[in-house]
Design a protein around this motif. Sequence first.
Motif, PDB file in Angstrom:
ATOM      1  N   PRO A  70      34.109  44.796  34.801  1.00  0.00           N
ATOM      2  CA  PRO A  70      33.999  44.474  36.453  1.00  0.00           C
ATOM      3  C   PRO A  70      34.976  43.110  37.044  1.00  0.00           C
ATOM      4  N   VAL A  71      34.930  42.271  36.237  1.00  0.00           N
ATOM      5  CA  VAL A  71      35.491  41.310  36.689  1.00  0.00           C
ATOM      6  C   VAL A  71      36.686  41.622  36.325  1.00  0.00           C
ATOM      7  N   ALA A  72      37.671  41.883  36.144  1.00  0.00           N
ATOM      8  CA  ALA A  72      39.290  42.756  35.720  1.00  0.00           C
ATOM      9  C   ALA A  72      39.341  43.629  37.083  1.00  0.00           C
ATOM     10  N   TRP A  73      38.098  44.659  37.366  1.00  0.00           N
ATOM     11  CA  TRP A  73      38.021  45.105  38.655  1.00  0.00           C
ATOM     12  C   TRP A  73      38.448  44.475  39.225  1.00  0.00           C
ATOM     13  N   LEU A  74      37.669  43.916  40.004  1.00  0.00           N
ATOM     14  CA  LEU A  74      37.892  42.593  40.971  1.00  0.00           C
ATOM     15  C   LEU A  74      39.006  42.357  41.170  1.00  0.00           C
ATOM     16  N   ALA A  75      39.411  41.782  40.705  1.00  0.00           N
ATOM     17  CA  ALA A  75      40.735  40.577  40.512  1.00  0.00           C
ATOM     18  C   ALA A  75      41.617  42.357  41.042  1.00  0.00           C
ATOM     19  N   PHE A  76      41.767  42.598  40.028  1.00  0.00           N
ATOM     20  CA  PHE A  76      42.987  44.104  40.622  1.00  0.00           C
ATOM     21  C   PHE A  76      42.477  44.562  41.990  1.00  0.00           C
ATOM     22  N   LEU A  77      41.542  45.028  42.366  1.00  0.00           N
ATOM     23  CA  LEU A  77      41.062  45.146  43.698  1.00  0.00           C
ATOM     24  C   LEU A  77      41.646  44.368  45.212  1.00  0.00           C
ATOM     25  N   SER A  78      41.340  43.538  44.427  1.00  0.00           N
ATOM     26  CA  SER A  78      42.438  42.155  45.678  1.00  0.00           C
ATOM     27  C   SER A  78      43.596  42.014  45.326  1.00  0.00           C
ATOM     28  N   LEU A  79      44.077  42.855  44.691  1.00  0.00           N
ATOM     29  CA  LEU A  79      45.536  42.661  45.018  1.00  0.00           C
ATOM     30  C   LEU A  79      46.346  44.137  45.760  1.00  0.00           C
ATOM     31  N   GLY A  80      44.952  44.902  46.666  1.00  0.00           N
ATOM     32  CA  GLY A  80      45.731  46.510  47.207  1.00  0.00           C
ATOM     33  C   GLY A  80      45.426  45.689  48.540  1.00  0.00           C
ATOM     34  N   PRO A  81      46.559  45.371  48.796  1.00  0.00           N
ATOM     35  CA  PRO A  81      46.875  45.448  50.874  1.00  0.00           C
ATOM     36  C   PRO A  81      45.843  46.558  51.860  1.00  0.00           C
TER      37      PRO A  81
END
Length: 303
Positions: free
Chosen positions: A53-64
Amino acid sequence: MSTTTVKPAAPTDRPAGERTPPVKVRGRGERGPLASLTSHGILAAASLVALFPVAWLAFLSLGPDKDDYLRPGGIWGKMTLDNYVFVLQETNFFHWLKSSLIVSLGTTVLGVLVAATTGYAVSRMRFPGYKKFMWALLVTQMFPVAVLMVPMYQILSDLQLIDTYFGLILVYCSTAVPYCAWLMKGYFDTIPFEIDEAGRVDGLSPFGTFARLILPLAKPGLAVAAFYSFITAFGEVAFATTFMLDDTKYTFAVGLQSFVSEHDAQRNLMAATAVLIAIPVSAFFYLMQKNLVTGLTAGGTKG
């Protein structure tokens, strides 16, 4: 006359004088290779489940785009840090950070102080109703937030503490202190009474014994109480939304709501803010981690 037949010894291939290697007997509690492999595999799988979940949240935060969470595969080709730049420069992020740290650290210091003195008094002193007092603290945890909201608001309003950090700290202490007092009482029970007697023989007052002898031995328990108090204040939403009126005094948990409107939700900015929020909590956990396990296990042995 009886005769006895002697069987010849079985031939061996070992040279003369060589000893038979001893058979290795597995010690009690020692795992075999298969058991070790299985346990490591389970731990690795559990770690992945916890980190995903932490990695997924960090990944979604990189989407513009705010709707990238619906098409996460498209983020790979357009990763950007613009969400972080916007949160840091265009929002009240640093006001939220200041408010969160003031409230969380204030709750931690005041809550641990009250819980430690309460737990020590109940552990060492036998005054009328000391058992009922601890049960009364436990009963306070049974009431939901919705029931406590109105009377707490009335009390803070009468004390003119609405929209103040100190008022919110007092509210959070009412939640954190009962649990921490039980925890500290259980931990103080594991410290021998002879230490208190030695302090009195050396001429220390009860408070001097508590501060100079007992508290240094109770660091693991204090670490757990501090971590619980910090997390309780850092992530709470309902009380902070009700008692804090100025948007510059919002904590992180309330500030996240500014990205959600009636018809829209900027989930990319929420994800970036959530990643930034996790940094102070992770740093606090890193400082306390050495004593957390010891404090949790020792504090639960008696009570």
